[in-house]
Design an enzyme around this catalytic site. Structure first.
Site, short mmCIF file in Angstrom:
data_model
loop_
_atom_site.label_atom_id
_atom_site.label_comp_id
_atom_site.label_asym_id
_atom_site.label_seq_id
_atom_site.Cartn_x
_atom_site.Cartn_y
_atom_site.Cartn_z
N CYS A 16 -34.99 -99.17 -112.14
CA CYS A 16 -34.79 -100.62 -112.19
C CYS A 16 -36.11 -101.30 -112.50
O CYS A 16 -37.13 -101.03 -111.86
CB CYS A 16 -34.24 -101.11 -110.85
SG CYS A 16 -34.06 -102.91 -110.76
N CYS B 80 -37.33 -103.38 -109.30
CA CYS B 80 -37.81 -102.80 -108.04
C CYS B 80 -38.23 -101.34 -108.12
O CYS B 80 -38.72 -100.78 -107.14
CB CYS B 80 -36.75 -102.96 -106.95
SG CYS B 80 -35.28 -101.93 -107.18
N CYS C 107 -28.37 -103.07 -109.70
CA CYS C 107 -29.19 -102.17 -108.90
C CYS C 107 -28.77 -102.36 -107.45
O CYS C 107 -28.74 -103.48 -106.95
CB CYS C 107 -30.67 -102.50 -109.08
SG CYS C 107 -31.75 -101.59 -107.94
N CYS D 205 -31.97 -103.92 -105.27
CA CYS D 205 -32.45 -105.30 -105.36
C CYS D 205 -31.41 -106.27 -105.88
O CYS D 205 -31.65 -107.47 -105.91
CB CYS D 205 -33.72 -105.37 -106.22
SG CYS D 205 -33.44 -105.15 -107.99
N CYS E 120 -23.28 -99.29 -119.76
CA CYS E 120 -23.93 -99.99 -120.86
C CYS E 120 -24.98 -100.92 -120.24
O CYS E 120 -24.64 -101.89 -119.56
CB CYS E 120 -22.87 -100.77 -121.62
SG CYS E 120 -23.42 -101.50 -123.15
#
Length: 130
Positions: A47, A50, A96, A99, A119
């Protein structure tokens, strides 16, 4: 896992304006423009907000959609799933799970073994080469 909880101002101080627009405001990048779309290196996709591990390079495939696509996350708890009825469509948004950053959407038209296509906006990801 302790989840990250920051104010919009804290996120704005850490992210670029484009990262903020996609990760925090559920925006999207234009198809075929993402930095990681054609990445073929071995490693981990994390991510961009984070650093939480999301996808491994061995699950990435060319979907022809214009965004990086994966058939499976790194673990079942890496990704959150949310109903998205924006833009006159019904889709499943993926975020995510650490976060809450917007990643993209999952569709059920991917390759085996899962049949799924995660995607993902390239700008939502950072790549760590292994």
């Amino acid at each position: 896992m302790s989840k990250i909880d920051k104010t919009p101002d804290e996120w704005k101080a850490e992210l670029t304006p484009d990262e903020y627009r996609v990760l925090r405001e559920k925006g999207t990048e234009r198809a075929w423009t993402g930095e990681l779309l054609n990445n073929k290196e071995t490693g981990m996709y994390e991510c961009a907000g984070c650093g939480h591990p999301l996808f491994t390079s061995d699950t990435k495939f060319d979907s022809g959609s214009g965004w990086p696509s994966f058939f499976s996350p790194v673990s079942k708890d890496a990704i959150g799933f949310h109903l998205d009825t924006s833009h006159g469509m019904t889709r499943t948004e993926i975020t995510c799970n650490n976060c809450g950053g917007h990643l993209g959407h999952v569709f059920h038209d991917g390759p085996q073994p899962t049949g799924d296509r995660y995607c993902v906006n390239s700008i939502s990801l950072k790549f760590k080469k292994s």
